[in-house]
Design a protein around this motif. Structure first.
Motif, PDB file in Angstrom:
ATOM      1  N   MET A   1      12.134  33.330  20.323  1.00 22.60           N
ATOM      2  CA  MET A   1      10.844  32.946  19.818  1.00 22.60           C
ATOM      3  C   MET A   1       9.803  33.902  20.376  1.00 22.60           C
ATOM      4  O   MET A   1       9.630  34.009  21.573  1.00 22.60           O
ATOM      5  CB  MET A   1      10.529  31.517  20.232  1.00 22.60           C
ATOM      6  N   GLY A   2       9.146  34.568  19.494  1.00 25.91           N
ATOM      7  CA  GLY A   2       8.162  35.542  19.918  1.00 25.91           C
ATOM      8  C   GLY A   2       6.757  34.969  19.942  1.00 25.91           C
ATOM      9  O   GLY A   2       6.506  33.800  19.609  1.00 25.91           O
ATOM     10  N   LEU A   3       5.836  35.797  20.344  1.00 25.16           N
ATOM     11  CA  LEU A   3       4.440  35.403  20.431  1.00 25.16           C
ATOM     12  C   LEU A   3       3.884  35.088  19.044  1.00 25.16           C
ATOM     13  O   LEU A   3       3.116  34.136  18.872  1.00 25.16           O
ATOM     14  CB  LEU A   3       3.625  36.513  21.102  1.00 25.16           C
ATOM     15  N   TRP A   4       4.288  35.869  18.040  1.00 18.64           N
ATOM     16  CA  TRP A   4       3.797  35.649  16.681  1.00 18.64           C
ATOM     17  C   TRP A   4       4.227  34.277  16.163  1.00 18.64           C
ATOM     18  O   TRP A   4       3.444  33.568  15.544  1.00 18.64           O
ATOM     19  CB  TRP A   4       4.290  36.760  15.758  1.00 18.64           C
ATOM     20  N   THR A   5       5.452  33.875  16.441  1.00 15.44           N
ATOM     21  CA  THR A   5       5.947  32.576  16.013  1.00 15.44           C
ATOM     22  C   THR A   5       5.179  31.458  16.705  1.00 15.44           C
ATOM     23  O   THR A   5       4.854  30.434  16.083  1.00 15.44           O
ATOM     24  CB  THR A   5       7.449  32.448  16.325  1.00 15.44           C
ATOM     25  N   LEU A   6       4.873  31.631  17.973  1.00 14.60           N
ATOM     26  CA  LEU A   6       4.099  30.639  18.708  1.00 14.60           C
ATOM     27  C   LEU A   6       2.684  30.511  18.135  1.00 14.60           C
ATOM     28  O   LEU A   6       2.165  29.396  17.959  1.00 14.60           O
ATOM     29  CB  LEU A   6       4.044  31.016  20.185  1.00 14.60           C
ATOM     30  N   LEU A   7       2.058  31.638  17.818  1.00 10.23           N
ATOM     31  CA  LEU A   7       0.730  31.608  17.222  1.00 10.23           C
ATOM     32  C   LEU A   7       0.744  30.950  15.846  1.00 10.23           C
ATOM     33  O   LEU A   7      -0.184  30.211  15.495  1.00 10.23           O
ATOM     34  CB  LEU A   7       0.154  33.021  17.132  1.00 10.23           C
TER      35      LEU A   7
END
Length: 78
Positions: free
Chosen positions: A1-7
Motif C-alpha cells: 500500500m503506497g502513499l497514493w492509495t492512502l491519500l
C-alpha cells in the motif's frame, strides 16, 4: 500500500462525509449539529465526529478540485 492509495482512501472518506444529508440522515439519529451545540456536548467523541462531518461538508469545493485532480492523475498514469 503506497502513499497514493492512502491519500485516495482519505479522499473517499471525505467524500462520504460530505454527502451526508442532515435532514434525512443525521437529524433522525440525533447527530445534528444543533443537538450537540445546545446540549454542550462539543467536547465529547460524538460532538467531535459531528464537527468532522460538518467540516467535510463545508469544504465541498476543495473536495471537487481534489477529485478532479485524482481523476486526471489516474487517467494519465493508468
Amino acid at each position: 500500500m503506497g502513499l497514493w492509495t492512502l491519500l485516495e482512501g482519505f479522499l473517499l472518506l471525505a467524500n462520504a462525509l460530505a454527502i451526508l444529508n442532515e435532514e434525512r440522515f443525521l437529524a433522525p439519529r440525533g447527530w445534528s449539529f444543533s443537538v450537540v451545540s445546545t446540549s454542550g456536548g462539543a467536547k465529547t467523541l460524538k460532538g467531535q465526529i459531528i464537527g468532522l462531518i460538518y467540516a467535510a461538508q463545508y469544504l465541498r469545493v476543495p473536495l471537487i478540485v481534489l477529485n478532479a485532480i485524482t481523476i486526471f492523475v489516474k487517467l494519465v498514469s493508468g
